[in-house]
Design a protein around this motif. Sequence first.
Motif, PDB file in Angstrom:
ATOM      1  N   GLY A   1      46.407  34.935  41.662  1.00 53.34           N
ATOM      2  CA  GLY A   1      46.516  36.193  42.339  1.00 53.34           C
ATOM      3  C   GLY A   1      46.810  36.076  43.346  1.00 53.34           C
ATOM      4  O   GLY A   1      47.556  36.067  44.070  1.00 53.34           O
ATOM      5  N   THR A   2      46.741  34.557  44.228  1.00 54.78           N
ATOM      6  CA  THR A   2      47.674  34.350  45.303  1.00 54.78           C
ATOM      7  C   THR A   2      48.922  34.139  45.674  1.00 54.78           C
ATOM      8  O   THR A   2      49.386  34.746  46.265  1.00 54.78           O
ATOM      9  N   VAL A   3      49.264  33.064  44.199  1.00 57.57           N
ATOM     10  CA  VAL A   3      50.259  33.139  43.782  1.00 57.57           C
ATOM     11  C   VAL A   3      51.082  34.197  43.712  1.00 57.57           C
ATOM     12  O   VAL A   3      52.513  33.949  43.693  1.00 57.57           O
ATOM     13  N   ALA A   4      51.106  35.449  42.756  1.00 58.30           N
ATOM     14  CA  ALA A   4      51.322  36.017  42.219  1.00 58.30           C
ATOM     15  C   ALA A   4      52.105  37.171  43.947  1.00 58.30           C
ATOM     16  O   ALA A   4      52.569  37.854  43.817  1.00 58.30           O
ATOM     17  N   LEU A   5      50.878  37.440  44.636  1.00 55.77           N
ATOM     18  CA  LEU A   5      50.907  37.673  45.626  1.00 55.77           C
ATOM     19  C   LEU A   5      51.787  37.242  46.401  1.00 55.77           C
ATOM     20  O   LEU A   5      52.640  37.641  47.055  1.00 55.77           O
ATOM     21  N   GLY A   6      51.994  35.829  46.596  1.00 58.56           N
ATOM     22  CA  GLY A   6      53.176  35.121  47.047  1.00 58.56           C
ATOM     23  C   GLY A   6      54.477  35.200  46.725  1.00 58.56           C
ATOM     24  O   GLY A   6      55.616  35.221  47.460  1.00 58.56           O
ATOM     25  N   MET A   7      54.947  36.223  45.336  1.00 58.93           N
ATOM     26  CA  MET A   7      56.314  36.469  45.020  1.00 58.93           C
ATOM     27  C   MET A   7      56.001  38.020  45.080  1.00 58.93           C
ATOM     28  O   MET A   7      56.867  38.559  44.031  1.00 58.93           O
ATOM     29  N   GLY A   8      54.696  38.530  45.836  1.00 56.29           N
ATOM     30  CA  GLY A   8      55.217  40.010  46.322  1.00 56.29           C
ATOM     31  C   GLY A   8      55.196  40.766  44.622  1.00 56.29           C
ATOM     32  O   GLY A   8      55.184  42.259  44.962  1.00 56.29           O
ATOM     33  N   GLN A   9      54.226  40.536  43.585  1.00 54.66           N
ATOM     34  CA  GLN A   9      53.521  41.003  42.666  1.00 54.66           C
ATOM     35  C   GLN A   9      52.293  41.565  43.240  1.00 54.66           C
ATOM     36  O   GLN A   9      51.411  40.580  42.117  1.00 54.66           O
ATOM     37  N   GLU A  10      51.725  42.958  43.661  1.00 55.92           N
ATOM     38  CA  GLU A  10      50.925  42.585  44.325  1.00 55.92           C
ATOM     39  C   GLU A  10      49.818  43.184  43.491  1.00 55.92           C
ATOM     40  O   GLU A  10      47.831  42.629  43.171  1.00 55.92           O
ATOM     41  N   LYS A  11      50.008  43.998  42.191  1.00 54.50           N
ATOM     42  CA  LYS A  11      49.395  44.936  41.208  1.00 54.50           C
ATOM     43  C   LYS A  11      48.810  43.651  40.270  1.00 54.50           C
ATOM     44  O   LYS A  11      47.579  43.095  39.709  1.00 54.50           O
ATOM     45  N   LYS A  12      49.867  42.598  39.946  1.00 53.89           N
ATOM     46  CA  LYS A  12      49.496  41.545  39.181  1.00 53.89           C
ATOM     47  C   LYS A  12      48.201  40.859  39.646  1.00 53.89           C
ATOM     48  O   LYS A  12      47.452  40.261  39.480  1.00 53.89           O
ATOM     49  N   ALA A  13      48.502  40.195  41.154  1.00 55.28           N
ATOM     50  CA  ALA A  13      48.279  39.895  42.351  1.00 55.28           C
ATOM     51  C   ALA A  13      46.113  39.910  42.585  1.00 55.28           C
ATOM     52  O   ALA A  13      45.405  40.134  42.084  1.00 55.28           O
ATOM     53  N   GLU A  14      46.484  41.602  42.681  1.00 55.89           N
ATOM     54  CA  GLU A  14      44.857  42.405  42.441  1.00 55.89           C
ATOM     55  C   GLU A  14      44.211  42.634  41.092  1.00 55.89           C
ATOM     56  O   GLU A  14      43.647  42.320  41.446  1.00 55.89           O
ATOM     57  N   SER A  15      45.022  42.708  40.265  1.00 54.09           N
ATOM     58  CA  SER A  15      44.167  42.105  38.444  1.00 54.09           C
ATOM     59  C   SER A  15      43.323  40.853  39.015  1.00 54.09           C
ATOM     60  O   SER A  15      42.578  41.127  38.375  1.00 54.09           O
TER      61      SER A  15
ATOM     62  N   ILE B   1      33.187  37.629  37.849  1.00 45.55           N
ATOM     63  CA  ILE B   1      33.093  36.186  37.448  1.00 45.55           C
ATOM     64  C   ILE B   1      31.889  35.511  38.618  1.00 45.55           C
ATOM     65  O   ILE B   1      31.170  35.228  38.485  1.00 45.55           O
ATOM     66  N   ASN B   2      32.755  35.330  40.216  1.00 44.21           N
ATOM     67  CA  ASN B   2      32.177  35.463  41.098  1.00 44.21           C
ATOM     68  C   ASN B   2      32.668  35.612  42.402  1.00 44.21           C
ATOM     69  O   ASN B   2      33.418  35.890  42.855  1.00 44.21           O
ATOM     70  N   GLY B   3      31.593  36.864  43.051  1.00 45.74           N
ATOM     71  CA  GLY B   3      31.689  37.551  44.222  1.00 45.74           C
ATOM     72  C   GLY B   3      31.307  37.052  45.349  1.00 45.74           C
ATOM     73  O   GLY B   3      31.644  37.302  46.389  1.00 45.74           O
ATOM     74  N   GLN B   4      31.490  35.523  45.335  1.00 43.31           N
ATOM     75  CA  GLN B   4      31.014  34.782  46.489  1.00 43.31           C
ATOM     76  C   GLN B   4      32.116  33.585  46.613  1.00 43.31           C
ATOM     77  O   GLN B   4      32.177  32.645  46.913  1.00 43.31           O
ATOM     78  N   ASN B   5      32.894  34.143  45.711  1.00 47.41           N
ATOM     79  CA  ASN B   5      34.685  33.288  45.635  1.00 47.41           C
ATOM     80  C   ASN B   5      35.132  33.830  47.713  1.00 47.41           C
ATOM     81  O   ASN B   5      35.611  34.389  47.191  1.00 47.41           O
ATOM     82  N   HIS B   6      35.293  33.303  48.880  1.00 44.90           N
ATOM     83  CA  HIS B   6      35.585  33.258  50.167  1.00 44.90           C
ATOM     84  C   HIS B   6      36.595  33.693  49.937  1.00 44.90           C
ATOM     85  O   HIS B   6      38.019  35.056  50.716  1.00 44.90           O
ATOM     86  N   ASP B   7      37.426  32.514  49.118  1.00 46.15           N
ATOM     87  CA  ASP B   7      38.863  32.652  48.864  1.00 46.15           C
ATOM     88  C   ASP B   7      39.763  34.054  48.104  1.00 46.15           C
ATOM     89  O   ASP B   7      40.582  34.101  48.474  1.00 46.15           O
ATOM     90  N   VAL B   8      39.158  33.842  47.476  1.00 43.14           N
ATOM     91  CA  VAL B   8      39.232  35.159  46.492  1.00 43.14           C
ATOM     92  C   VAL B   8      38.953  37.184  47.417  1.00 43.14           C
ATOM     93  O   VAL B   8      40.114  37.899  47.268  1.00 43.14           O
ATOM     94  N   LYS B   9      38.208  37.310  48.553  1.00 45.99           N
ATOM     95  CA  LYS B   9      37.425  37.567  48.747  1.00 45.99           C
ATOM     96  C   LYS B   9      39.067  38.402  49.884  1.00 45.99           C
ATOM     97  O   LYS B   9      39.004  39.363  50.247  1.00 45.99           O
ATOM     98  N   ARG B  10      39.087  37.354  50.970  1.00 45.80           N
ATOM     99  CA  ARG B  10      39.807  36.969  51.190  1.00 45.80           C
ATOM    100  C   ARG B  10      41.214  37.611  51.403  1.00 45.80           C
ATOM    101  O   ARG B  10      42.136  38.433  51.537  1.00 45.80           O
ATOM    102  N   GLN B  11      41.756  37.428  50.447  1.00 39.21           N
ATOM    103  CA  GLN B  11      43.055  37.601  49.453  1.00 39.21           C
ATOM    104  C   GLN B  11      43.310  39.423  49.091  1.00 39.21           C
ATOM    105  O   GLN B  11      44.431  40.023  49.095  1.00 39.21           O
ATOM    106  N   LEU B  12      42.160  39.769  48.322  1.00 38.07           N
ATOM    107  CA  LEU B  12      41.934  41.245  48.176  1.00 38.07           C
ATOM    108  C   LEU B  12      41.363  41.703  49.614  1.00 38.07           C
ATOM    109  O   LEU B  12      42.152  42.784  49.447  1.00 38.07           O
ATOM    110  N   ARG B  13      41.339  40.940  50.347  1.00 37.13           N
ATOM    111  CA  ARG B  13      41.460  42.358  52.299  1.00 37.13           C
ATOM    112  C   ARG B  13      42.224  42.851  52.096  1.00 37.13           C
ATOM    113  O   ARG B  13      42.938  43.471  52.660  1.00 37.13           O
ATOM    114  N   LEU B  14      43.418  41.447  51.828  1.00 35.52           N
ATOM    115  CA  LEU B  14      44.725  41.059  52.967  1.00 35.52           C
ATOM    116  C   LEU B  14      45.292  42.127  51.989  1.00 35.52           C
ATOM    117  O   LEU B  14      46.098  43.116  52.189  1.00 35.52           O
TER     118      LEU B  14
END
Length: 236
Positions: free
Chosen positions: A179-193, A201-214
């Motif tokens: 998801g982070t790589v997709a976001l870095g390529m400007g593919q926002e919809k794919k990244a969000e999915s 799967i894991n609601g406590q993944n802080h890196d994932v939560k940070r990217q979703l906030r972005l």
Amino acid sequence: MLEKIEEGNLYQVLGVAPDADQPNINLAYRQLTKKWHIDRFSNVDLGDARDKVQTIFAAINDAHRVLSNPQKREEYDAENDDGPDIGALLQAESAFRRGKNMMKTGAHKGAFESFKEACELAPDEIEYRANLLYTEFLLTEKNDRGEVVSKKRAGEIFQELDEISQTLSGKDWLLGFMGTVALGMGQEKKAESLLREASFINGQNHDVKRQLRLIEMRKNKKESFTDQLKKFFKIS
């Protein structure tokens, strides 16, 4: 590659350890056949090297034919039983853990070098490979929006992570990487999915939560600008 073939070790030909499981063997085989298929060199004048490429490709197929057949693999192992290098495996695990700790502190360059060491010591461990690819992406040049300047390598990284995800399914950290790589390529919809799947799967993944906030921040910024345009042109 020819030197590996001449040594006659089928595991070395595929670049996997003697204790590699079947999914890892199949993944290594797919990657190597893509790399060494003669069609990949259709625009290159190989000259005398054409026969060498064909020899390599044939050796890759022979190695997979033996190692993907349980009975043939057992017979091959019985004839070539040197045992795994336990010391190398332990060093690889240590390097991997060191890399994970560095990544947590943002020391991406050091993490990359540690993951690289782990991969060299245990090339069949695809989790090590996934982390190496991700830290390589983190080190690539990006613009003010956090998007990569050159998308070619980022696309290759995403593709390989996607292949790894077919073996390591259901891993929130891996989906987060993708998801982070997709976001870095400007593919926002794919990244969000991908990131939302990781969060499920894991609601406590802080890196994932940070990217979703972005992503949400970017959405709000776009909506705010659109609202301003509507007001300016009096569009209801």
